[in-house]
Every structure is written in structure tokens, then in C-alpha cells.
Design a protein around this motif. Structure first.
Motif, mmCIF file in Angstrom:
data_model
loop_
_atom_site.group_PDB
_atom_site.id
_atom_site.type_symbol
_atom_site.label_atom_id
_atom_site.label_comp_id
_atom_site.label_asym_id
_atom_site.label_seq_id
_atom_site.Cartn_x
_atom_site.Cartn_y
_atom_site.Cartn_z
ATOM 1 N N ALA A 1 0.839 -1.202 0.000
ATOM 2 C CA ALA A 1 0.000 0.000 0.000
ATOM 3 C C ALA A 1 0.874 1.253 0.000
ATOM 4 N N ALA A 2 1.948 1.246 0.790
ATOM 5 C CA ALA A 2 2.851 2.401 0.838
ATOM 6 C C ALA A 2 3.565 2.611 -0.493
ATOM 7 N N ASP A 3 3.732 1.542 -1.278
ATOM 8 C CA ASP A 3 4.395 1.627 -2.583
ATOM 9 C C ASP A 3 3.444 1.986 -3.716
ATOM 10 N N GLY A 4 2.164 2.180 -3.416
ATOM 11 C CA GLY A 4 1.205 2.542 -4.446
ATOM 12 C C GLY A 4 0.576 1.368 -5.166
ATOM 13 N N ILE A 5 0.739 0.165 -4.615
ATOM 14 C CA ILE A 5 0.120 -1.027 -5.203
ATOM 15 C C ILE A 5 -1.381 -0.982 -4.940
ATOM 16 N N ALA A 6 -2.168 -1.375 -5.950
ATOM 17 C CA ALA A 6 -3.625 -1.359 -5.803
ATOM 18 C C ALA A 6 -4.140 -2.619 -5.108
ATOM 19 N N TYR A 7 -3.569 -3.781 -5.451
ATOM 20 C CA TYR A 7 -4.015 -5.009 -4.799
ATOM 21 C C TYR A 7 -2.957 -6.095 -4.893
ATOM 22 N N LEU A 8 -3.045 -7.037 -3.953
ATOM 23 C CA LEU A 8 -2.223 -8.233 -3.965
ATOM 24 C C LEU A 8 -3.086 -9.365 -4.508
ATOM 25 N N ASP A 9 -2.608 -10.022 -5.549
ATOM 26 C CA ASP A 9 -3.333 -11.144 -6.145
ATOM 27 C C ASP A 9 -2.832 -12.427 -5.500
ATOM 28 N N LEU A 10 -3.692 -13.092 -4.728
ATOM 29 C CA LEU A 10 -3.303 -14.296 -3.995
ATOM 30 C C LEU A 10 -3.278 -15.539 -4.866
ATOM 31 N N GLN B 1 -8.473 -22.470 -3.608
ATOM 32 C CA GLN B 1 -9.199 -22.267 -2.363
ATOM 33 C C GLN B 1 -8.336 -22.716 -1.193
ATOM 34 N N LYS B 2 -7.909 -21.769 -0.378
ATOM 35 C CA LYS B 2 -7.166 -22.076 0.838
ATOM 36 C C LYS B 2 -7.692 -21.186 1.948
ATOM 37 N N GLU B 3 -7.639 -21.704 3.155
ATOM 38 C CA GLU B 3 -8.237 -20.995 4.283
ATOM 39 C C GLU B 3 -7.609 -19.629 4.494
ATOM 40 N N TYR B 4 -6.288 -19.522 4.370
ATOM 41 C CA TYR B 4 -5.643 -18.233 4.618
ATOM 42 C C TYR B 4 -6.045 -17.202 3.571
ATOM 43 N N LYS B 5 -6.289 -17.649 2.341
ATOM 44 C CA LYS B 5 -6.730 -16.728 1.297
ATOM 45 C C LYS B 5 -8.134 -16.210 1.596
ATOM 46 N N ASP B 6 -9.007 -17.095 2.043
ATOM 47 C CA ASP B 6 -10.366 -16.677 2.396
ATOM 48 C C ASP B 6 -10.351 -15.675 3.541
ATOM 49 N N SER B 7 -9.399 -15.835 4.460
ATOM 50 C CA SER B 7 -9.322 -14.933 5.606
ATOM 51 C C SER B 7 -8.804 -13.559 5.215
ATOM 52 N N LEU B 8 -7.884 -13.491 4.265
ATOM 53 C CA LEU B 8 -7.219 -12.236 3.914
ATOM 54 C C LEU B 8 -7.903 -11.463 2.789
ATOM 55 N N LYS B 9 -8.691 -12.115 1.962
ATOM 56 C CA LYS B 9 -9.196 -11.502 0.741
ATOM 57 C C LYS B 9 -10.228 -10.415 1.027
ATOM 58 N N THR B 10 -10.322 -9.483 0.075
ATOM 59 C CA THR B 10 -11.395 -8.496 0.087
ATOM 60 C C THR B 10 -12.422 -8.781 -1.008
ATOM 61 N N ARG B 11 -11.982 -9.454 -2.065
ATOM 62 C CA ARG B 11 -12.878 -9.832 -3.159
ATOM 63 C C ARG B 11 -12.179 -10.905 -3.984
ATOM 64 N N GLU B 12 -12.828 -11.304 -5.082
ATOM 65 C CA GLU B 12 -12.246 -12.326 -5.945
ATOM 66 C C GLU B 12 -12.297 -11.892 -7.404
ATOM 67 N N LEU B 13 -11.218 -12.144 -8.117
ATOM 68 C CA LEU B 13 -11.218 -12.088 -9.572
ATOM 69 C C LEU B 13 -11.593 -13.478 -10.067
ATOM 70 N N SER B 14 -11.665 -13.635 -11.368
ATOM 71 C CA SER B 14 -11.996 -14.932 -11.941
ATOM 72 C C SER B 14 -10.994 -15.270 -13.040
ATOM 73 N N VAL B 15 -10.544 -16.522 -13.063
ATOM 74 C CA VAL B 15 -9.674 -16.993 -14.137
ATOM 75 C C VAL B 15 -10.267 -18.273 -14.710
ATOM 76 N N CYS B 16 -9.949 -18.550 -15.981
ATOM 77 C CA CYS B 16 -10.505 -19.711 -16.675
ATOM 78 C C CYS B 16 -9.400 -20.664 -17.097
ATOM 79 N N GLU B 17 -9.793 -21.908 -17.301
ATOM 80 C CA GLU B 17 -8.886 -22.867 -17.925
ATOM 81 C C GLU B 17 -9.599 -23.504 -19.105
ATOM 82 N N GLY B 18 -8.801 -23.998 -20.054
ATOM 83 C CA GLY B 18 -9.395 -24.625 -21.228
ATOM 84 C C GLY B 18 -8.450 -24.594 -22.413
#
Length: 364
Positions: free
Chosen positions: A284-293, A297-314
Motif C-alpha cells: 500500500a505504501a508503494d502505491g500497489i492497488a491489490y495483492l493477487d493471492l 481455495q485455501k483458508e488463509y486466502k479466504d481470511s485475507l481476501k477483500t474480493r475475488e477475480l476470476s480466471v478460466c482454464e481450457g
């Protein structure tokens, strides 16, 4: 489309600058995901120094670059996203309003098929071949770290209180806690990779750092630095001893989390969680907008996240026998893996078996 395909070393400085400029402005046009460092020219060029078959298609309109499509190609025309298996963000970087025909692009790149597993949203010509969509949690810090923590307290008060208390207890029990956001000591990177390898073996997972090219790639990215891209090694110390570390990639607005690990001797203090909060504060001090985890699905990610992006496979395919054969071979494996990961009644027993195998392997 006017499409030219280059080897990594053939890409001109002007094209690299245009690529970077598209990424830096992507958030202004509602395509923030294109600013991810895994989509940067630096990442593609680094993979090109470690793996064969890396190519970059440059699409031009009126003589000017309109899009950049990095990929890896086999001798038979099987295409994969650059760094497939370790890359957490994939796709075509383009200027606003650009549209393309996926099969025409594949034909120009001499590809029968292009496989992806972390395709960013907004890539409709590729999304037509998606076989599944998955959440990728993020930690928003564009409003500052204090705002992030305040929202974290409101959403997960017990988690926040417990994690901050463990940091204080770590300091009391072991000695002063110190955080270095951008550690430049290569020995610290080697320690992180050793921790991560041990974690992979302990949990029965495949050890990525047993692959020489991945170790070479990470080491190379650790030494890569520019105004728009850098490999960032963050380390949490207690009484001068490293207890947790993370290596990830930074672009102008995104810190992509990649390889976190900690010393198991300090597990009771949850040093990995403490590290992530410190990373968020420094980002945040460096001007970063977000950290992409990253996807998963992992418990620590669910605890730290503010929202979710979406990615696809195929896969995106042309009418070609190589494409048919590749998809027939890969589709069942992916379907089985995703079925296990998405169903607790399947995942939990499988996870226990993997950990048991990891314990046996670690004793050897």
C-alpha cells in the motif's frame, strides 16, 4: 489482422515499451487484470531464457502495436500459455477496444491448439474454449493499509485479533520482529526455496523446485528490476532469524503472490499470515492497488481476501488432428483434478493420503 511472430530476443525496445504502456493504462479502461506482472514482457522474456519454444505475436493496426500474445509452441504445433504450470495470469495484452479472431490468431502463430489455466476475464475469443472458471482472491490496498485492516476487522474480527496477537507474542517469545519488504540477499531466496521444497514433500505435492528451469526462472526474476516490474522477496525476521518469506512479482499496480513459505519451527505463531499483513502494508505504501493471492481455495486466502477475480482454464483449437489428440489426452486429467478439488468429500481423503505419503517420503 497484421500479425508478426517473434522470438523473445527479437522483440524491439519500442514494442516492449508499447507492451508495458498498455499494461500501465489498462486499469483506466476497466481491464485491471491486464496489469498483472505475469502478463509483462519481463516475465515472458525470462521464461524464454529458461524454456524452448517461447514466442510473441504482435498484432498491429495502422502500423502500431495493438496487442501482444505470448505463448509457447511445440514442434507439433501444440501451444501453451507462457510458463503454464507456474504462471498465475495468462492472456492477450491489448489496447482498448481491440477485438480478434482466436482461430485466425492461432493460424498466424502456427498453433493447432492453445492451452491455458489462468486466463484473465475479458478475453471473449478465448473464453469460448474455457472448460471451467475459478476464483482468484485478492487483497485490495488501494485505499491504504489502515482501510484494509479496518475492513478486515469488521469482516473477520477474531481472525484479525488473533493474527495481530500472535505477532506480538512472536516478538515477546523470540525477540524483536523485523520485516524486509524487498530483501536483496540471494541466501534468503535460497532459504525460501528450501522451505518450499520441504513443504511440497511434506504435503505429498510435486516439488516445483526439483525442476531446474523453475529454480533458474525464479532466480532470474529475483534479479530483474525496472520501474514497471520487479521480483520481490519479502522476509519476516524474529530476533534476526528468518521465520517466513515470500517471493512474488510486482508491476506498477499489482503484487502477484507466488511462493510463500515459513519455518515449521515457528508454526504456532502463524508467521505466514503475519508476513502477508506486512506485505499488504508495504505494498500500500508503494502505491500497489491489490495483492493477487492466485487461484486456489485455501483458508488463509479466504481470511485475507477483500474480493475475488476470476480466471478460466481450457483450450482454443483449430480444426486439426493435433488439437483433437491433445485435448483428448488432457481433458480427463483436468476434469478429475477439478472434481476432487471442488468436492470436500473427495478432496479431504485425497489430501490426507498425499500428506501421509509426504511424511513417508520425508523420512527417507
Amino acid at each position: 489482422m497484421d500479425i508478426s511472430v517473434y522470438r523473445p530476443g527479437e522483440l524491439s525496445a519500442a514494442d516492449r515499451a508499447a507492451w508495458t504502456a498498455m499494461q500501465s493504462k489498462a486499469h483506466l479502461h476497466g481491464a485491471e487484470e491486464l496489469g498483472n506482472p505475469f502478463l509483462s514482457p519481463e516475465f515472458t522474456l525470462a521464461v524464454g531464457r529458461c524454456r524452448r519454444g517461447v514466442r510473441i505475436a504482435v498484432v498491429r493496426e495502422d502500423g502500431e502495436p495493438a496487442a501482444f500474445f505470448p505463448f509457447q509452441r511445440s514442434a507439433t504445433g501444440v501451444g501453451r500459455a507462457v510458463g503454464l504450470g507456474v504462471s498465475d495470469c495468462q492472456g492477450l495484452v491489448h489496447r482498448p477496444g481491440f477485438t480478434w479472431d482466436a482461430r485466425e490468431l492461432l493460424r498466424a502463430c502456427s498453433l493447432a491448439v492453445w492451452e491455458f489455466d489462468h486466463l484473465v476475464t475479458g478475453q471473449e475469443p478465448f473464453e469460448a474454449g474455457a472448460s471451467g472458471s475459478f476464483p482468484s482472491p485478492v487483497m485490495d490496498v488501494d485505499q491504504g493499509y489502515d482501510t484494509y485492516v479496518r475492513e478486515l476487522r469488521a469482516r473477520s474480527p477474531k481472525f484479525t485479533r488473533t493474527t495481530l496477537a500472535k505477532e506480538r507474542r512472536l516478538g515477546r517469545d523470540t525477540g524483536p520482529v523485523r520485516y524486509v519488504h524487498d530483501e536483496r540477499d540471494p541466501a534468503a531466496l535460497r532459504r525460501l526455496m528450501a522451505w518450499k521444497s520441504a513443504q511440497y514433500r511434506r504435503t505429498g505435492r510435486s516439488d516445483r523446485f526439483a525442476h531446474e528451469w523453475i529454480t533458474h526462472l525464479v532466480t532470474q526474476l529475483f534479479h530483474t528490476r525496472s520501474d514497471s516490474f520487479a521480483g520481490i522477496l519479502s522476509v519476516l525476521y524474529a530476533d534476526g532469524r528468518p521465520v517466513a518469506a515470500h517471493f512474488g512479482l510486482r508491476s506498477e499496480r499489482v503484487l502477484a503472490c507466488w511462493f510463500p513459505a515459513y519455518d515449521p519451527a515457528f508454526a504456532k505463531f502463524s508467521p505466514g499470515l503475519i508476513l502477508h499483513l506486512r506485505m499488504a502494508e508495504a505494498a500500500a505504501a508503494d502505491g500497489i492497488a491489490y495483492l493477487d493471492l492466485g487461484r486456489g481455495q485455501k483458508e488463509y486466502k479466504d481470511s485475507l481476501k477483500t474480493r475475488e477475480l476470476s480466471v478460466c482454464e481450457g483450450w482454443v483449437t483449430r480444426r486439426h488432428p493435433v488439437a483433437v489428440g491433445h485435448r483428448a489426452r488432457r481433458a480427463p486429467v483436468r476434469a478429475l483434478r477439478n472434481a476432487v478439488l471442488s468436492r470436500p468429500e473427495l478432496f479431504e481423503p485425497a489430501d490426507r493420503i498425499l500428506k501421509r505419503m509426504g511424511q513417508i517420503r520425508s523420512r527417507r
